[in-house]
Write an enzyme that holds these catalytic residues in place. Structure first.
Site, PDB file in Angstrom:
ATOM      1  N   THR A 125     -11.691 -20.316 -46.072  1.00 48.82           N
ATOM      2  CA  THR A 125     -10.189 -19.836 -45.167  1.00 48.82           C
ATOM      3  C   THR A 125     -10.641 -18.933 -44.403  1.00 48.82           C
ATOM      4  O   THR A 125     -11.935 -18.425 -44.548  1.00 48.82           O
ATOM      5  CB  THR A 125      -8.921 -19.540 -45.853  1.00 48.82           C
ATOM      6  OG1 THR A 125      -8.485 -20.587 -46.537  1.00 48.82           O
ATOM      7  CG2 THR A 125      -8.650 -18.405 -44.633  1.00 48.82           C
ATOM      8  N   PRO A 127     -10.528 -16.143 -41.326  1.00 51.43           N
ATOM      9  CA  PRO A 127      -8.876 -15.416 -40.802  1.00 51.43           C
ATOM     10  C   PRO A 127      -8.383 -16.120 -39.170  1.00 51.43           C
ATOM     11  O   PRO A 127      -6.662 -16.382 -38.911  1.00 51.43           O
ATOM     12  CB  PRO A 127      -9.308 -13.933 -39.829  1.00 51.43           C
ATOM     13  CG  PRO A 127     -10.619 -13.906 -40.802  1.00 51.43           C
ATOM     14  CD  PRO A 127     -10.918 -15.191 -40.819  1.00 51.43           C
ATOM     15  N   ALA A 129      -8.678 -19.825 -39.289  1.00 55.46           N
ATOM     16  CA  ALA A 129      -8.781 -21.850 -39.783  1.00 55.46           C
ATOM     17  C   ALA A 129      -8.792 -21.424 -41.517  1.00 55.46           C
ATOM     18  O   ALA A 129      -9.065 -21.077 -41.959  1.00 55.46           O
ATOM     19  CB  ALA A 129     -10.629 -21.710 -39.128  1.00 55.46           C
ATOM     20  N   GLY A 130      -7.371 -22.255 -41.881  1.00 57.80           N
ATOM     21  CA  GLY A 130      -6.998 -22.070 -42.577  1.00 57.80           C
ATOM     22  C   GLY A 130      -7.057 -24.344 -43.112  1.00 57.80           C
ATOM     23  O   GLY A 130      -7.785 -24.529 -43.335  1.00 57.80           O
ATOM     24  N   ILE A 156     -10.111 -14.787 -50.476  1.00 56.37           N
ATOM     25  CA  ILE A 156     -11.244 -15.921 -51.295  1.00 56.37           C
ATOM     26  C   ILE A 156     -11.178 -15.513 -52.430  1.00 56.37           C
ATOM     27  O   ILE A 156     -11.394 -14.273 -52.936  1.00 56.37           O
ATOM     28  CB  ILE A 156     -12.703 -15.610 -50.223  1.00 56.37           C
ATOM     29  CG1 ILE A 156     -12.637 -15.828 -49.745  1.00 56.37           C
ATOM     30  CG2 ILE A 156     -14.011 -16.087 -51.883  1.00 56.37           C
ATOM     31  CD1 ILE A 156     -12.897 -17.121 -48.563  1.00 56.37           C
ATOM     32  N   THR A 157     -10.749 -15.865 -53.405  1.00 61.64           N
ATOM     33  CA  THR A 157     -10.521 -15.791 -54.839  1.00 61.64           C
ATOM     34  C   THR A 157     -12.090 -15.737 -55.400  1.00 61.64           C
ATOM     35  O   THR A 157     -12.754 -16.391 -54.975  1.00 61.64           O
ATOM     36  CB  THR A 157      -9.377 -16.780 -56.074  1.00 61.64           C
ATOM     37  OG1 THR A 157      -8.326 -16.903 -54.997  1.00 61.64           O
ATOM     38  CG2 THR A 157      -9.285 -17.114 -57.474  1.00 61.64           C
ATOM     39  N   GLY A 340      21.174 -13.324 -62.870  1.00 60.56           N
ATOM     40  CA  GLY A 340      21.807 -12.113 -61.914  1.00 60.56           C
ATOM     41  C   GLY A 340      21.294 -11.302 -62.214  1.00 60.56           C
ATOM     42  O   GLY A 340      19.698 -11.291 -61.787  1.00 60.56           O
ATOM     43  N   GLU A 364      -4.271 -24.164 -51.465  1.00 60.99           N
ATOM     44  CA  GLU A 364      -4.987 -26.112 -51.474  1.00 60.99           C
ATOM     45  C   GLU A 364      -4.315 -26.517 -50.702  1.00 60.99           C
ATOM     46  O   GLU A 364      -4.296 -27.922 -50.877  1.00 60.99           O
ATOM     47  CB  GLU A 364      -4.710 -26.540 -52.896  1.00 60.99           C
ATOM     48  CG  GLU A 364      -6.084 -26.785 -53.425  1.00 60.99           C
ATOM     49  CD  GLU A 364      -7.038 -25.990 -53.589  1.00 60.99           C
ATOM     50  OE1 GLU A 364      -8.501 -26.217 -54.068  1.00 60.99           O
ATOM     51  OE2 GLU A 364      -6.967 -24.924 -54.076  1.00 60.99           O
ATOM     52  N   THR A 366      -1.247 -27.455 -47.154  1.00 52.71           N
ATOM     53  CA  THR A 366       0.281 -26.864 -47.500  1.00 52.71           C
ATOM     54  C   THR A 366       1.371 -28.013 -47.809  1.00 52.71           C
ATOM     55  O   THR A 366       0.192 -28.890 -47.306  1.00 52.71           O
ATOM     56  CB  THR A 366       0.445 -26.032 -46.198  1.00 52.71           C
ATOM     57  OG1 THR A 366       0.827 -27.041 -44.924  1.00 52.71           O
ATOM     58  CG2 THR A 366      -0.470 -25.518 -45.625  1.00 52.71           C
TER      59      THR A 366
END
Length: 386
Positions: A125, A127, A129-130, A156-157, A340, A364, A366
């Site tokens: 990914t 900024p 382009a996803g 980025i994980t 509640g 991964e 949408t």
């Protein structure tokens, strides 16, 4: 037709549940709230061999079947979804290297990745382009025996722990764009490779999600995944089937956890002199949640079983990911309503589940994209229903 786990898979699930109950559940609320990195949990995952899920046994990995793979993400996500994310990106990247890497790349990286001595993620990914990966602007220009890599990646994980970090980039300007895309394996510490800020997030805590800056990063040509330019998009898309299964299983874990919390609370909480579970309004929510969880489980494990059978599972993984993630969001909201006012409190687990669940609909690919993939597979005759 057998909907039961094998004896080996049940034993594996028991080991996972014991690990989650002992080491994740007792600390998840406190560590998630404080932003503490789960170092001790990662160490136990290393000892259990979980970093080698998608790595063949010849390189020291588990080479696990996809049903067992899904079990890992379901069970860990029930305890703390963010921790499951540490394994998710790592497992996808390892799958890419094991499936598409050159013999030298496999020998260099996979043994250490299998033990967790090395960790990894994947940089797709940007900024701007996803979902539209063909719109990336990160480039790699050949300069002798090296590529000079420039660009910016985001969300980025494992960015701070990745060694190597596979980076999707453009190595040529061929049209259509996917023909000019490649994956480069960037070693940690390479000059010009900078992990910048950790992005603030609603949920999905426990693992970092970072911006990565690439400024004139010189990457040896031998780090081109597979050794041939122009195959990056196909390599990534093949791996995303595995990625969608892991997201679907994580979503299933969230949905199951929300149901478990709601059921327990409906039995123990009293109002007007009786358990709230005796009221029909609560019963309807419990029944709906149970049905969603079980339907999601069947889709996830059907897709995993199809993958184990050697089939492409674009459609199946897309169905599982879309349905399970929406079930997770629905179950988390219903659990909050059953609790509640307490459901809105950080002292109860459902508040965290409510924050974690929406990412499963986004990550991964949408859910709208999943539905497009499903429809195209059906219209093209690549898959059938019934």
């Amino acid at each position: 037709m057998d909907f039961e786990l094998s004896d080996e898979q049940q034993l594996f699930r028991d080991v996972l549940r014991d690990f989650v109950d002992r080491e994740i559940r007792p600390v998840a609320r406190e560590w998630e709230a404080s932003g503490r990195y789960p170092t001790e949990i990662v160490e136990t995952m290393r000892k259990l061999g979980l970093f080698g899920l998608t790595i063949p046994e010849e390189y020291g990995g588990l080479g696990t079947d996809m049903i067992s793979f899904a079990l890992v993400f379901e069970e860990i996500a029930k305890g703390w979804m963010g921790v499951a994310g540490i394994l998710g990106s790592h497992s996808l990247s390892c799958w890419l290297i094991a499936r598409h890497g050159t013999p030298e790349q496999k020998a260099r990286y996979l043994p250490d990745l299998a033990t967790g001595r090395r960790r990894t993620g994947i940089a797709l990914t940007e900024p701007d382009a996803g979902t539209d990966l063909q719109g990336i602007t990160t480039t790699a220009v050949r300069d002798g025996d090296f590529y000079v890599l420039n660009g910016r990646k985001t969300w980025i994980t494992n960015a701070r722990h990745a060694d190597p970090l596979p980076v999707l980039c453009k190595t040529s300007h061929e049209e259509p764009a996917h023909r000019g895309m490649s994956v480069l394996l960037v070693d940690a510490g390479t000059p010009g490779f900078t992990v910048e800020r950790d992005l603030p997030k609603l949920g999905y805590r426990g693992t970092e999600s970072c911006e990565v800056l690439l400024e004139d990063v010189r990457v040896p040509g031998a780090r081109l995944l597979g050794g041939v330019e122009g195959r990056g998009m196909q390599q990534v898309l093949s791996g995303l089937e595995t990625g969608r299964l892991n997201v679907a299983a994580r979503a299933l874990g969230i949905a199951q956890a929300a149901y478990d919390e709601a059921l327990s609370y409906a039995r123990s909480r009293h109002a007007f002199g009786q358990p709230i579970g005796d009221f029909q309004a609560v019963q309807l929510k419990i029944a709906e949640m149970a049905s969603q969880v079980q339907a999601a489980r069947l889709l996830v494990y059907w897709a995993a079983a199809r993958s184990d059978g050697g089939h492409r599972v674009d459609m199946e993984a897309g169905m599982a990911k879309a349905f399970a993630s929406e079930a997770a969001v629905s179950c988390a909201l219903n659990a909050m309503q059953i609790h509640g006012g307490y459901g809105y409190s950080k002292e109860f687990i459902v508040e965290r589940l409510y924050r974690d669940a929406p990412l499963m609909m986004i990550g991964e690919g949408t859910n709208d994209i999943q539905r497009v993939v499903i429809a195209r597979s059906l219209l093209a005759g690549k898959a059938t229903i019934g």
